[in-house]
Design a protein around this motif. Sequence first.
Motif, PDB file in Angstrom:
ATOM      1  N   GLN A   1       0.819  -1.204   0.000  1.00 17.93           N
ATOM      2  CA  GLN A   1       0.000   0.000   0.000  1.00 17.93           C
ATOM      3  C   GLN A   1       0.861   1.265   0.000  1.00 17.93           C
ATOM      4  N   ARG A   2       2.055   1.161   0.578  1.00 15.24           N
ATOM      5  CA  ARG A   2       2.966   2.305   0.547  1.00 15.24           C
ATOM      6  C   ARG A   2       3.370   2.626  -0.892  1.00 15.24           C
ATOM      7  N   GLU A   3       3.721   1.601  -1.628  1.00 18.58           N
ATOM      8  CA  GLU A   3       4.088   1.821  -3.023  1.00 18.58           C
ATOM      9  C   GLU A   3       2.893   2.311  -3.829  1.00 18.58           C
ATOM     10  N   LYS A   4       1.726   1.766  -3.544  1.00 23.58           N
ATOM     11  CA  LYS A   4       0.515   2.187  -4.264  1.00 23.58           C
ATOM     12  C   LYS A   4       0.246   3.673  -4.043  1.00 23.58           C
ATOM     13  N   ARG A   5       0.408   4.124  -2.807  1.00 20.63           N
ATOM     14  CA  ARG A   5       0.168   5.539  -2.536  1.00 20.63           C
ATOM     15  C   ARG A   5       1.211   6.418  -3.222  1.00 20.63           C
ATOM     16  N   LEU A   6       2.452   5.962  -3.245  1.00 25.41           N
ATOM     17  CA  LEU A   6       3.498   6.701  -3.950  1.00 25.41           C
ATOM     18  C   LEU A   6       3.150   6.842  -5.423  1.00 25.41           C
ATOM     19  N   LEU A   7       2.689   5.766  -6.046  1.00 21.99           N
ATOM     20  CA  LEU A   7       2.319   5.801  -7.460  1.00 21.99           C
ATOM     21  C   LEU A   7       1.125   6.713  -7.698  1.00 21.99           C
ATOM     22  N   GLN A   8       0.216   6.770  -6.742  1.00 19.87           N
ATOM     23  CA  GLN A   8      -0.996   7.570  -6.912  1.00 19.87           C
ATOM     24  C   GLN A   8      -0.768   9.049  -6.638  1.00 19.87           C
ATOM     25  N   GLU A   9       0.017   9.371  -5.610  1.00 18.43           N
ATOM     26  CA  GLU A   9       0.112  10.749  -5.150  1.00 18.43           C
ATOM     27  C   GLU A   9       1.490  11.392  -5.329  1.00 18.43           C
ATOM     28  N   GLY A  10       2.498  10.589  -5.584  1.00 21.37           N
ATOM     29  CA  GLY A  10       3.823  11.148  -5.775  1.00 21.37           C
ATOM     30  C   GLY A  10       3.935  11.902  -7.090  1.00 21.37           C
ATOM     31  N   ILE A  11       4.672  13.004  -7.083  1.00 21.95           N
ATOM     32  CA  ILE A  11       4.927  13.777  -8.301  1.00 21.95           C
ATOM     33  C   ILE A  11       6.327  13.420  -8.778  1.00 21.95           C
ATOM     34  N   PRO A  12       6.437  12.793  -9.959  1.00 23.11           N
ATOM     35  CA  PRO A  12       7.762  12.386 -10.436  1.00 23.11           C
ATOM     36  C   PRO A  12       8.753  13.548 -10.466  1.00 23.11           C
TER      37      PRO A  12
ATOM     38  N   TYR B   1      11.793   9.796  -6.401  1.00 20.93           N
ATOM     39  CA  TYR B   1      10.795   9.087  -7.198  1.00 20.93           C
ATOM     40  C   TYR B   1      10.786   9.643  -8.620  1.00 20.93           C
ATOM     41  N   LEU B   2      10.949   8.748  -9.617  1.00 22.28           N
ATOM     42  CA  LEU B   2      10.988   9.157 -11.024  1.00 22.28           C
ATOM     43  C   LEU B   2       9.686   8.918 -11.755  1.00 22.28           C
ATOM     44  N   GLY B   3       8.835   8.044 -11.208  1.00 24.68           N
ATOM     45  CA  GLY B   3       7.599   7.708 -11.893  1.00 24.68           C
ATOM     46  C   GLY B   3       7.385   6.200 -11.924  1.00 24.68           C
ATOM     47  N   GLU B   4       6.539   5.762 -12.824  1.00 22.71           N
ATOM     48  CA  GLU B   4       6.158   4.346 -12.896  1.00 22.71           C
ATOM     49  C   GLU B   4       6.931   3.639 -14.003  1.00 22.71           C
ATOM     50  N   HIS B   5       7.323   2.404 -13.723  1.00 22.45           N
ATOM     51  CA  HIS B   5       7.960   1.553 -14.729  1.00 22.45           C
ATOM     52  C   HIS B   5       7.378   0.156 -14.594  1.00 22.45           C
ATOM     53  N   GLU B   6       6.673  -0.264 -15.620  1.00 21.05           N
ATOM     54  CA  GLU B   6       6.051  -1.596 -15.656  1.00 21.05           C
ATOM     55  C   GLU B   6       5.190  -1.831 -14.419  1.00 21.05           C
ATOM     56  N   GLY B   7       4.451  -0.794 -14.035  1.00 19.82           N
ATOM     57  CA  GLY B   7       3.511  -0.909 -12.930  1.00 19.82           C
ATOM     58  C   GLY B   7       4.106  -0.746 -11.552  1.00 19.82           C
ATOM     59  N   ARG B   8       5.423  -0.541 -11.458  1.00 24.83           N
ATOM     60  CA  ARG B   8       6.078  -0.380 -10.163  1.00 24.83           C
ATOM     61  C   ARG B   8       6.789   0.974 -10.108  1.00 24.83           C
ATOM     62  N   ALA B   9       7.084   1.429  -8.889  1.00 28.70           N
ATOM     63  CA  ALA B   9       7.746   2.717  -8.705  1.00 28.70           C
ATOM     64  C   ALA B   9       9.220   2.615  -9.107  1.00 28.70           C
TER      65      ALA B   9
ATOM     66  N   ILE C   1      16.781 -11.637   1.406  1.00 30.31           N
ATOM     67  CA  ILE C   1      17.048 -10.251   1.016  1.00 30.31           C
ATOM     68  C   ILE C   1      16.038  -9.355   1.723  1.00 30.31           C
ATOM     69  N   SER C   2      16.512  -8.251   2.285  1.00 36.08           N
ATOM     70  CA  SER C   2      15.619  -7.307   2.955  1.00 36.08           C
ATOM     71  C   SER C   2      15.162  -6.246   1.948  1.00 36.08           C
ATOM     72  N   PRO C   3      13.889  -6.257   1.564  1.00 33.53           N
ATOM     73  CA  PRO C   3      13.428  -5.264   0.579  1.00 33.53           C
ATOM     74  C   PRO C   3      13.341  -3.865   1.183  1.00 33.53           C
ATOM     75  N   LEU C   4      13.726  -2.870   0.400  1.00 35.30           N
ATOM     76  CA  LEU C   4      13.622  -1.488   0.859  1.00 35.30           C
ATOM     77  C   LEU C   4      12.187  -1.134   1.204  1.00 35.30           C
ATOM     78  N   LEU C   5      11.241  -1.698   0.457  1.00 38.15           N
ATOM     79  CA  LEU C   5       9.833  -1.344   0.600  1.00 38.15           C
ATOM     80  C   LEU C   5       9.337  -1.531   2.031  1.00 38.15           C
ATOM     81  N   GLU C   6       9.815  -2.570   2.713  1.00 39.71           N
ATOM     82  CA  GLU C   6       9.329  -2.846   4.063  1.00 39.71           C
ATOM     83  C   GLU C   6       9.806  -1.809   5.072  1.00 39.71           C
ATOM     84  N   ARG C   7      10.840  -1.048   4.717  1.00 32.45           N
ATOM     85  CA  ARG C   7      11.379  -0.046   5.646  1.00 32.45           C
ATOM     86  C   ARG C   7      11.022   1.383   5.263  1.00 32.45           C
ATOM     87  N   VAL C   8      10.282   1.585   4.177  1.00 29.66           N
ATOM     88  CA  VAL C   8       9.871   2.932   3.761  1.00 29.66           C
ATOM     89  C   VAL C   8       8.975   3.548   4.829  1.00 29.66           C
TER      90      VAL C   8
END
Length: 459
Positions: free
Chosen positions: A356-367, A381-389, A433-440
């Motif tokens: 949900q953190r990534e989803k909100r970034l994709l929805q509300e973040g300004i590249p 944040y640069l924008g979306e690539h293949e559905g991911r941030a 591997i510890s994903p960055l996403l879990e620590r955002v």
Amino acid sequence: MRSQLKKSLAVSVLAAFLFLAPGCIPALEKIEIADLQRMPQTPLAYVDEAGGDQPLKPAERQQHRAVEFLERFFAPWHTDGPFDETRNPFWAVEWACENEVFGENLRPVEKGRIKELIEQAAASDYPSLSRRAVTVRRCDLRALPTDSPLFNDPRTPGQGFPFDYLQHGALAANTPLLATHLSEDGTWVFVETPLLYGWMPVTDLAWVDEEFVDTFETGRYLALTRENLALFDTEGIYRFSAGIGTVLPLIKTGDMEYEAYIAVADADRQALLRKAPIPTEAGDVFPLQLTPRRIATLADAMIGQPYGWGDLYGNRDCSGTVKDLFAPFGLWLPRNSSQQAQVGEVMSLEDLAPRQREKRLLQEGIPFVTLVRLPGHIMLYLGEHEGRAALLHTLWGVRTRTLTNREGRWLVGKTVITGLEPGMERDGFFLSISPLLERVESMNILVPWNQQKKIDVGN
């Protein structure tokens, strides 16, 4: 007898498992994370062609931020005493006394050496002067008056090289300074700015007077847009090299080149002004117009540069990259990643599930103007690539853990573009591997169109 046999079999199986397990862990030092092949490693690839040249902030508001930038930049020449931001100038004295610290040979440093450094710092005499100065080359600011590094235990992941705890950061050539203290032997000077404070060799600065200040503050400035630019004066003498994040007084513009002032030191370390020609493709009038394409173009010059903790060795770390990238646009950012994450419109993401953190970034973040923070790290944040941030950041490495609970790092060591889960293609039974996403923890939009919040420049 049967019980004994079972026990022997279990021991044999465990021994075989422990013997085979290391062979099941890939040699990560020979492998790059998949994101570096999967995702375009040029920020320009993420620019929306339809809006790439549209300003991300109204011109008059950007100009207001640029005025604030210059006020902070020149503040050391317009104050009499230490800065409020210099909260604990001698924190390293306490740290070195209370902890076992390690030197450049990765061996514990003898107490006698620590004592010498503390005596050189002469903390009880601070502040011992108040004098204006300017850097005459890119210089490191140190927590103690020495070029030698001090590390925490190098046997611990995330410690040792390159994490020199004495490195506060680096200042570009021709940065205004307030000198407030001298080392015991007079070879090092403690300087302060609203951005950084720390020790530097006296040979890296020149002293300025009122006439110099009046001339240097021209009111028109040039922002460098090229990395590793060698600057020569009009007589052809090489003075210093500089890169993105450097701002110089502008004298005049031309079709092929600009002319700017640069500061040099005479034999008595007094600052002198020299004129320097700068090609038009290597700089632009400050502040640059804040558009996705301009940001991407500058960021493109940083891609692949080696990681430099505290901007060591002429390189940058994550917050150094972000700070220098936005300086040409007149956006003053603090040096510390946790402080950078408080600039602009801040949105906490901690209460959301990782996806949900990534989803909100994709929805509300300004590249190109949204920062994403996790503890100790900052990304753009640069924008979306293949559905991911997609994010630009200067990354030391990805955290790993073996089946035997041994922590490590999958080293990246440079400025790259990745998603929020770099390295997860190697996540498995033998190596996690510890994903960055879990620590955002948060995202913050640097230039919200309808808001303007004052920047906290604390260190």
